[in-house]
Design an enzyme around this catalytic site. Structure first.
Site, PDB file in Angstrom:
ATOM      1  N   SER A  35      -9.980  -0.962   6.760  1.00  0.00           N
ATOM      2  CA  SER A  35      -9.542  -0.104   5.791  1.00  0.00           C
ATOM      3  C   SER A  35      -8.637  -1.655   4.707  1.00  0.00           C
ATOM      4  O   SER A  35      -8.136  -1.111   3.968  1.00  0.00           O
ATOM      5  CB  SER A  35      -8.633  -0.151   6.099  1.00  0.00           C
ATOM      6  N   LYS A  78       1.156  -0.764   0.313  1.00  0.00           N
ATOM      7  CA  LYS A  78      -0.491  -0.169  -0.233  1.00  0.00           C
ATOM      8  C   LYS A  78       0.790   1.446  -0.008  1.00  0.00           C
ATOM      9  O   LYS A  78       1.829   0.986   0.354  1.00  0.00           O
ATOM     10  CB  LYS A  78      -0.979  -0.035   1.117  1.00  0.00           C
ATOM     11  N   SER A 121      -9.324   1.458   2.898  1.00  0.00           N
ATOM     12  CA  SER A 121      -8.664   2.531   2.348  1.00  0.00           C
ATOM     13  C   SER A 121      -7.555   1.588   1.198  1.00  0.00           C
ATOM     14  O   SER A 121      -7.043   1.903  -0.012  1.00  0.00           O
ATOM     15  CB  SER A 121      -8.266   3.315   2.990  1.00  0.00           C
TER      16      SER A 121
END
Lengths: 485, 479
Positions: free
Chosen positions: A177, A78, A153
């Site tokens: 997330s 990420k 996310s």
């Protein structure tokens, strides 16, 4: 089966047997990214040159007989993870061209094992979002249906697993997330106990809630990857100094006699019928495997979302103050004077969701409102934590849905932030309590969209939720289904 | 109208730890800009603070030395505001749970002792500094973050002081204590010890405080006094004219001796304090406090009392000797070798201080005449090997060369002559050469005696034992 379809443990066996080299595996992954990422948009930055250098180094290591579980495995991160020499944007314009001078702890641990970093994955800006639509680099598409969001996310991290453009990925989970996008993309996503994995080198959204965790194709990989990054870090005061168990070794424990709690506040009217059906099937399966089901109560659940949005935004408003254009990142041009430079830089650099949350948090902390909002929220947080501890006096694990609905369409909830905030209703309490939770594939909706199942464990009970998840995975085929890409 | 001034002081002391409060960077002063920085003190994304244990220990020391209670569960808070030299956009400080509370210091002004309350002492990080550089072609201001994240203790007094003299006495006392504790280098010019003063006026007899002005960052005792004195005048004029003092922050200008407004209350910040989620609470068990207490040095007040009670020194001497920890240590080391407390005191306050002053205010710790050398010399004096007068010559020579006093005495032939025969010969010679003066003395003018002593001493080049000279002269003149 293609190399990019393999799990970590499958590819590890092939690398060990020298049936395939890390360079081959990495090339296959880079080609796959090239072929399909245009449709998915899971990657913000792909690092082919660097990845191939790392792959060659891994191959040398393997040739010398030195192979760790992650040696030579292509992983994606990420874009919230600080990576030395690799642009790190956190999904924001304000860090569009930021190249960090250091590696964070989780990344350093992966590198020590010889993992190959193929790129940085798309995400909601500063991890704020439940649909990956707030990224400055455009929305990520759900590989199961390109019109749908992958969740957020860590949407890029989940979508890359589903699109088979990374063998495994790391994400972060502040209010769900990791688990919610894992559910929406039919992969395994684990949020460890707060303090289990170091946050050093992870761009902070809400410091007291953020936690690093793996997104993988199956439960074994999740156990492997968690084992690789977990542990105390002297650079993070909030990381906890308790031994890291061998998560893989404990997987086959089984669920016979295990007490699984069903929190009544999570099985409510209005739960999507497809989600409800998947939960019923899972409960039936666990019963058939010898687990004991019990209804439990988490009475403060209804306050979790409100509490979360006060604490998370308060911390975020402070954490994001460092993006001021002075030392790094975007700086507004033609600003006259200091105040204007700060204001213009932030006005240009941050997207609307981030601005919304900074304003919420600033308000919640401001004098005159602090006691009514922030302090009250902290008190409720303590009650929510207590709810979980009480429940764990009765049961070993909790079973709940991950999201009230299967993945929704891109743009569907954009106009209604409050509706969007409610999509994390089943994941947020786990972050507030600081304990651990895992999302595993548990079926598909009538429309063919993934549905995940959440298992919540006691603090530092990762081994238990992993073995519980593993028992389910062994009896089901959901995790083997491939997205149509 | 007559006014009573009310003063409260906030003192920032920079701690002398080797590394910063939340990272491992050096705290050395004066290094190349930004050379002592890392992702943590630069506030880079992803970096996290880790508390330096030494800072907590120093804070406990300061608290114990100022009679504070030590808070056992400490929380760090974030103080949020934007400034270019504040890397994270917030300063990590302590807010509602400071490490030390409810202390006091006793000061003495005009012979009267007064107790000044200490509200709190808290730990915090410093910010960096802006350099409005005079670099050709550079219009921008530069930021040096070497100082960012260096450890500070903020020591906040109660508004208990009622005159500029009391404020200065309190500050000097505090300065002396942090220096004694070895937790701060006390350098005012480099900003290691800096002070904000809150000053207000109320009519004499009133108990209700007036509106205060805050005077920021003043870096010398003299300027602090000037700034407070100016404020008293300024505020008195406003009040006399029927005006109202406004609450504001003011800067002192040393060039004009005046203060001017920096920002008013309407611009006051809302710092949005909240507990820093990156730092876990610091728990201080009783044992830690006791361990620190056991290492506390004897503080000036106690030392002074002991000098008077045990060593029999006059109050004045004791006060001077304890004024700095180093001077007191020098004194004590000398006394340990030569236990005549008052003689040593005379020499330390006299010759030693004079020599250091004349030598560019050299520090006592660099004094070439070590306590051992000084004691050795005093022993020579005690034995009668050298006279007090010769001792001064020997001292000067030791200061210049660092040589042992015996060696100097030997090399320069400074041994005192006590041999009666040799002195008698000199006495006879002097009396024979000065018959007129002998007549005068015998005729009753006894003041001439000093003349004879001087002549004999001169003849002996100062080496004759004055006692023997006196004795022989008396005998010969009277006999």
């Amino acid at each position: 089966m293609e190399i990019f379809d393999l799990t970590i443990h499958e590819l590890h066996e092939k690398l060990k047997a020298k049936e395939v080299s890390s360079v081959e595996a990495t090339r296959a992954m880079l080609d796959r990214i090239e072929a399909v990422d245009g449709q998915v948009n899971a990657y913000i930055t792909v690092t082919p040159e660097q990845a191939l250098v790392e792959a060659e180094a891994a191959d040398k290591r393997i040739a010398a007989g030195d192979i760790a579980p992650l040696t030579g495995i292509p992983v994606g991160l990420k874009d919230i993870f600080i990576t030395k020499g690799i642009r790190t944007t956190c999904g924001s314009r304000i860090l569009e061209n930021f190249v960090p001078p250091y590696d964070g702890t989780a990344v350093a641990k992966l590198k020590e094992q010889g993992a190959v970093i193929v790129g940085k994955l798309n995400q909601d800006e500063f991890a704020m979002g439940s649909s990956n639509e707030s990224s400055y680099f455009g929305p990520v598409k759900n590989p199961w249906n390109l019109e749908c969001t992958p969740g957020g996310s860590s949407g890029g991290s989940a979508a890359a697993i589903a699109a088979r453009t990374a063998t495994a990925t790391l994400g972060t989970d502040t209010g769900g997330s990791i688990r919610q996008p894992a559910s929406h993309c039919s992969c395994v996503g684990l949020k460890p106990t707060y303090g289990r994995v170091s946050r050093y080198g992870v761009i902070a959204y809400a410091s007291s809630l953020d936690q690093v965790g793996p997104l993988t194709r199956d439960v074994t990989d999740a156990a492997l990857l968690l084992g690789a990054v977990a542990g105390h870090d002297p650079k993070d005061s909030t990381s906890v100094n308790t031994p890291v168990p061998d998560y893989v070794a404990g997987l086959a424990t089984g669920v016979k006699g295990l007490k699984i709690g069903l929190p009544k506040q999570y099985f409510i009217e209005g739960l999507d019928p497809d989600v409800k059906r998947a939960m019923d099937e899972a409960i039936a399966l666990y019963k058939s495997l010898g687990a004991e089901m019990r209804e439990v109560s988490l009475p403060h659940t209804e306050y979790a979302v409100a509490t979360y949005y006060l604490i998370a935004t308060a911390e975020a408003s402070s954490n994001l103050a460092r993006y001021d254009g002075v030392r790094f990142g975007h700086r507004a041009e033609d600003a006259r004077g200091l105040k204007e430079m700060f204001a213009k830089t932030r006005a240009e650099g941050f997207g609307s969701e981030v601005k919304r949350r900074i304003m919420l948090g600033t308000y919640a902390l401001s004098s005159g409102y602090y006691d009514a909002y922030y302090v009250k929220a902290q008190k409720v947080r303590t009650l929510i934590m207590q709810d979980f501890l009480n429940a764990f006096n009765e049961v070993d694990v909790l079973l709940t849905p991950i999201a009230p609905t299967p993945p929704f369409k891109i743009g569907e909830k954009l106009a209604d932030p409050l509706q969007m905030y409610l999509s994390d209703i089943f994941t947020i309490p786990v972050n507030l309590a600081g304990t651990c939770g895992i999302s595993i594939p548990a079926g598909f909706s009538a429309a063919g969209l993934p549905i995940g199942l959440q298992l919540i464990g006691k603090p530092f009970g990762e081994a238990t939720i992993l073995s519980t998840a593993y028992a389910f995975e062994k009896e089901t085929q959901w995790h083997l289904k491939k997205a149509p890409l | 109208m007559k006014y009573q001034v009310v003063i409260g002081l906030e003192v920032h002391t920079q701690l002398t730890t080797n590394t910063k409060i939340f990272c491992g960077c050096s705290t050395r002063f004066g290094a190349e800009p930004n050379s002592q920085t890392c992702p943590v003190c630069l506030g880079f994304p992803g970096a996290l603070p880790v508390l330096n244990k030494q800072v907590v220990e120093n804070a406990i020391r300061a608290g114990l030395a100022t009679n504070c209670s030590i808070t056992q569960r400490n929380v760090f808070a974030r103080k949020n505001y934007f400034y270019p030299d504040l890397p994270k956009g917030y300063q990590i400080s302590q807010f509602d749970l400071p490490i030390c509370q409810h202390g006091h210091l006793d000061i003495e002004v005009d012979g009267e002792t007064k107790r000044i309350g200490i509200t709190r002492i808290h730990m915090e990080e410093d910010a960096g500094k802006l350099v409005h550089a005079d670099i050709p072609g550079v219009d921008d201001s530069c930021v040096d973050l070497n100082r960012a994240c260096t450890p500070l203790l903020e020591i906040v007094s109660e508004p208990d002081m009622r005159s500029p003299d009391e404020a200065i006495a309190y500050l000097k006392k505090l300065h002396q204590i942090v220096m004694y504790l070895g937790i701060c280098d006390g350098n005012l010019e480099e900003g290691s010890f800096r002070c904000d003063a809150n000053v207000s006026l109320m009519p004499v007899g009133s108990t209700v405080f007036g509106t205060r002005a805050e005077l920021k960052n003043i870096n010398s005792f003299k300027f602090i006094k000037q700034a407070i004195e100016y404020e008293i005048e300024r505020q008195a004029e406003i009040l006399d004219d029927g005006g109202k003092v406004i609450q504001e922050t003011r800067l002192f200008d040393p060039n004009t001796g005046t203060t001017r407004s920096m920002r008013g209350k309407e611009e006051a910040h809302d710092y949005r304090y909240f507990p820093d989620p990156d730092l876990v609470p610091v728990l201080i068990p009783d044992q830690w406090i006791e361990d620190v207490r056991a290492t506390l040095p004897e503080l000036p007040e106690a030392k002074r009392a002991r000098y008077v009670a045990e060593l029999g020194l006059p109050e004045y001497d004791a006060e001077v000797l304890v004024s700095s920890r180093e001077l007191a240590q020098y004194y004590e080391e000398t006394v340990a070798r030569f236990p005549q407390a008052k003689t040593v005191s005379n020499w330390v306050m006299g010759e030693v201080s004079r020599a250091l002053n004349e030598d560019n205010n050299r520090s006592i710790t660099d004094c070439p005449v070590t306590p051992a050398l000084l004691a050795d010399m005093l022993k020579l004096m005690e034995k009668g090997t050298i006279s007090g007068k010769i001792a001064k010559t020997v001292f000067d020579e030791m200061y210049k060369t660092g040589k042992a006093p015996e060696k100097i005495v030997e090399e320069k032939g400074l041994v005192q002559v006590s041999d009666t025969g040799a002195i008698e010969a000199m006495v006879d010679e002097v009396l024979n050469n000065n018959p007129a003066q002998v007549e005068q003395y015998r005729g009753g003018k006894e003041t001439v005696f000093g003349f004879f002593v001087g002549q004999v001493m001169r003849a002996s080049k100062g080496k004759a034992n004055p006692a023997v000279v006196n004795e022989l002269l008396l005998k010969k003149l009277k006999g």
